[in-house]
Scaffold this motif. Sequence first.
Motif, mmCIF file in Angstrom:
data_model
loop_
_atom_site.group_PDB
_atom_site.id
_atom_site.type_symbol
_atom_site.label_atom_id
_atom_site.label_comp_id
_atom_site.label_asym_id
_atom_site.label_seq_id
_atom_site.Cartn_x
_atom_site.Cartn_y
_atom_site.Cartn_z
ATOM 1 N N PHE A 167 6.764 8.909 14.712
ATOM 2 C CA PHE A 167 7.005 9.606 15.186
ATOM 3 C C PHE A 167 5.756 10.453 15.542
ATOM 4 C CE2 PHE A 167 9.242 11.137 10.772
ATOM 5 C CZ PHE A 167 8.168 12.161 10.997
ATOM 6 N N ASN A 168 5.468 11.624 16.467
ATOM 7 C CA ASN A 168 3.731 12.659 16.395
ATOM 8 C C ASN A 168 4.305 13.860 15.944
ATOM 9 O OD1 ASN A 168 2.995 9.810 17.774
ATOM 10 N ND2 ASN A 168 4.208 10.236 19.937
ATOM 11 N N PRO A 169 2.825 14.197 16.061
ATOM 12 C CA PRO A 169 2.943 15.820 15.995
ATOM 13 C C PRO A 169 3.633 16.350 16.841
ATOM 14 C CG PRO A 169 1.511 14.706 16.205
ATOM 15 C CD PRO A 169 1.887 14.025 15.970
ATOM 16 N N GLY A 170 4.141 17.725 16.165
ATOM 17 C CA GLY A 170 4.972 18.412 17.416
ATOM 18 C C GLY A 170 4.673 20.287 16.528
ATOM 19 N N ASN A 171 5.984 20.610 17.722
ATOM 20 C CA ASN A 171 6.391 22.222 17.265
ATOM 21 C C ASN A 171 7.336 22.528 18.315
ATOM 22 O OD1 ASN A 171 5.269 22.643 20.367
ATOM 23 N ND2 ASN A 171 3.581 23.872 19.482
ATOM 24 N N CYS A 172 8.492 21.307 18.287
ATOM 25 C CA CYS A 172 9.678 22.460 19.656
ATOM 26 C C CYS A 172 10.413 21.500 18.678
ATOM 27 C CB CYS A 172 9.058 21.952 21.028
ATOM 28 S SG CYS A 172 8.839 20.154 21.606
ATOM 29 N N SER A 173 11.499 22.520 19.398
ATOM 30 C CA SER A 173 12.927 21.252 18.802
ATOM 31 C C SER A 173 13.017 20.112 18.919
ATOM 32 C CB SER A 173 13.612 22.318 19.778
ATOM 33 O OG SER A 173 13.862 22.506 21.434
ATOM 34 N N MET A 174 12.515 19.830 20.517
ATOM 35 C CA MET A 174 12.139 18.236 20.578
ATOM 36 C C MET A 174 11.414 17.322 19.536
ATOM 37 S SD MET A 174 11.795 16.147 24.086
ATOM 38 C CE MET A 174 12.993 17.500 25.313
ATOM 39 N N SER A 175 10.421 17.407 19.456
ATOM 40 C CA SER A 175 9.795 16.545 18.188
ATOM 41 C C SER A 175 10.419 17.188 17.196
ATOM 42 C CB SER A 175 8.550 17.356 18.492
ATOM 43 O OG SER A 175 8.564 18.605 18.161
ATOM 44 N N ASN A 176 10.392 18.336 16.550
ATOM 45 C CA ASN A 176 11.609 18.501 15.217
ATOM 46 C C ASN A 176 12.226 17.895 15.707
ATOM 47 O OD1 ASN A 176 10.104 20.351 13.448
ATOM 48 N ND2 ASN A 176 9.554 21.100 15.211
ATOM 49 N N GLY A 177 13.208 17.382 16.339
ATOM 50 C CA GLY A 177 14.547 16.746 16.605
ATOM 51 C C GLY A 177 14.306 14.989 16.614
ATOM 52 N N PHE A 178 13.684 15.241 16.919
ATOM 53 C CA PHE A 178 13.337 13.108 16.793
ATOM 54 C C PHE A 178 12.715 13.044 15.459
ATOM 55 C CE2 PHE A 178 11.944 13.027 21.326
ATOM 56 C CZ PHE A 178 12.801 12.587 21.860
ATOM 57 N N ALA A 179 11.266 13.763 15.629
ATOM 58 C CA ALA A 179 11.329 13.919 13.633
ATOM 59 C C ALA A 179 12.481 13.647 12.579
ATOM 60 C CB ALA A 179 10.222 14.497 13.223
ATOM 61 N N LEU A 180 13.573 14.754 12.514
ATOM 62 C CA LEU A 180 14.531 14.406 12.173
ATOM 63 C C LEU A 180 15.547 13.449 11.771
ATOM 64 C CD1 LEU A 180 14.864 18.494 12.149
ATOM 65 C CD2 LEU A 180 14.354 17.396 10.166
ATOM 66 N N THR A 181 15.823 13.096 13.206
ATOM 67 C CA THR A 181 16.343 11.809 13.171
ATOM 68 C C THR A 181 15.436 10.688 12.716
ATOM 69 O OG1 THR A 181 17.022 12.902 15.173
ATOM 70 C CG2 THR A 181 17.434 10.111 15.058
ATOM 71 N N ALA A 182 14.408 10.444 12.624
ATOM 72 C CA ALA A 182 13.927 9.261 12.048
ATOM 73 C C ALA A 182 13.819 9.467 10.735
ATOM 74 C CB ALA A 182 12.877 9.531 12.459
ATOM 75 N N LEU A 183 13.586 10.998 9.830
ATOM 76 C CA LEU A 183 13.390 10.770 8.375
ATOM 77 C C LEU A 183 14.839 10.690 7.794
ATOM 78 C CD1 LEU A 183 11.803 14.384 8.519
ATOM 79 C CD2 LEU A 183 10.513 11.887 7.450
ATOM 80 N N ARG A 184 16.525 10.533 8.773
ATOM 81 C CA ARG A 184 17.307 11.223 8.179
ATOM 82 C C ARG A 184 17.400 9.643 8.491
ATOM 83 N NH1 ARG A 184 21.648 8.395 11.525
ATOM 84 N NH2 ARG A 184 20.866 10.254 13.275
ATOM 85 N N LYS A 185 17.551 8.496 9.309
ATOM 86 C CA LYS A 185 17.955 7.705 9.161
ATOM 87 C C LYS A 185 17.126 6.340 8.281
ATOM 88 C CE LYS A 185 18.826 6.959 14.134
ATOM 89 N NZ LYS A 185 17.864 6.389 15.367
ATOM 90 N N ASP A 186 15.669 6.834 7.738
ATOM 91 C CA ASP A 186 14.513 6.601 6.837
ATOM 92 C C ASP A 186 15.815 6.588 5.260
ATOM 93 O OD1 ASP A 186 12.755 5.075 5.843
ATOM 94 O OD2 ASP A 186 11.790 6.538 5.175
ATOM 95 N N LEU A 187 16.447 7.937 5.134
ATOM 96 C CA LEU A 187 17.328 7.704 4.152
ATOM 97 C C LEU A 187 18.297 7.374 3.658
ATOM 98 C CD1 LEU A 187 16.238 11.191 3.540
ATOM 99 C CD2 LEU A 187 16.034 10.097 1.819
ATOM 100 N N ASP A 188 18.900 7.355 5.325
ATOM 101 C CA ASP A 188 20.528 6.369 4.801
ATOM 102 C C ASP A 188 20.579 4.741 4.747
ATOM 103 O OD1 ASP A 188 22.369 8.375 5.862
ATOM 104 O OD2 ASP A 188 22.014 7.344 8.250
ATOM 105 N N ASN A 189 18.739 4.524 5.315
ATOM 106 C CA ASN A 189 18.829 3.105 4.555
ATOM 107 C C ASN A 189 17.857 2.441 3.453
ATOM 108 O OD1 ASN A 189 19.547 1.129 7.202
ATOM 109 N ND2 ASN A 189 18.414 3.089 7.743
ATOM 110 N N LEU A 190 18.465 3.252 2.269
ATOM 111 C CA LEU A 190 17.568 3.216 0.866
ATOM 112 C C LEU A 190 17.379 2.583 0.065
ATOM 113 C CD1 LEU A 190 17.129 6.951 -0.896
ATOM 114 C CD2 LEU A 190 15.765 5.684 1.214
ATOM 115 N N ASN A 191 19.315 1.636 -0.136
ATOM 116 C CA ASN A 191 20.024 0.361 -0.766
ATOM 117 C C ASN A 191 19.454 0.335 -1.713
ATOM 118 O OD1 ASN A 191 20.832 -0.833 1.957
ATOM 119 N ND2 ASN A 191 19.044 -1.303 2.756
ATOM 120 N N GLY A 192 19.576 1.481 -2.873
ATOM 121 C CA GLY A 192 18.900 1.139 -4.144
ATOM 122 C C GLY A 192 17.712 1.477 -4.230
ATOM 123 N N ASN A 193 17.631 1.853 -3.364
ATOM 124 C CA ASN A 193 15.908 0.866 -3.417
ATOM 125 C C ASN A 193 14.960 2.374 -4.497
ATOM 126 O OD1 ASN A 193 12.505 0.975 -3.338
ATOM 127 N ND2 ASN A 193 13.398 -1.371 -2.661
#
Length: 221
Positions: free
Chosen positions: A66-92
């Motif tokens: 995800f790219n740098p940004g400052n608006c609600s849309m770019s933050n939405g993309f960033a947060l979705t990517a961060l959330r998906k990353d945390l959802d796939n830790l698999n104990g690692n």
Amino acid sequence: MNRQTYLALPHVSQFTDWLAAELDSKSHFTHEYVDRRTGAQWSCNSLFDAFAHYRWNHPGNSRLAFNPGNCSMSNGFALTALRKDLDNLNGNDSRALDAALDVMSWGGVIAGNATWLKANKIGLASLLKSVQAAMDAGDELAPALRSKHLRFNSGMTKVYSLCWRRRQIDLLAEMSLTQSDSSQTIACSRLVPIGGGSVLHRHLGQFGVGVNSKPCWINFP
């Protein structure tokens, strides 16, 4: 008192109903101020307008694409990517460390938190899983949440919030992409609580409305 019990209180549901009806108000939520850091004047004429003017400068992330940004849309993309990353830790633990550090970077709270995370890497994935399970169950008495060793500051609360499966962060990206007015906001207002860290919390606090009435809406710093 757990979340379900609290939301069932008459005055809480009354506030939710009132807010749902008033989100488009052009009189209740008119506000303006001058940013002392930049001298720029900020203003809004409704809660949806406050959301539309949301700004949080965040860095990009090549690992999560995800790219740098400052608006609600770019933050939405960033947060979705961060959330998906945390959802796939698999104990690692290594993946948990990378995911948590990236959240700190997005939120601008890397200092101090990075040192703690690296020092507590072992068992980090298990810790996040236990906190997630307790929040998903709405169990405020869960040992994971009551442990005196649980780190609870402006950095880790961002991580915990993103781990929470019941949060509504994906809604932000969807609304930013599909809505040009506040009709969707009003339709969703009964489903999406507000609270500390959200854009609604920030501006409702300035208006003096009951900002602590419910947990989280969209978790921005």
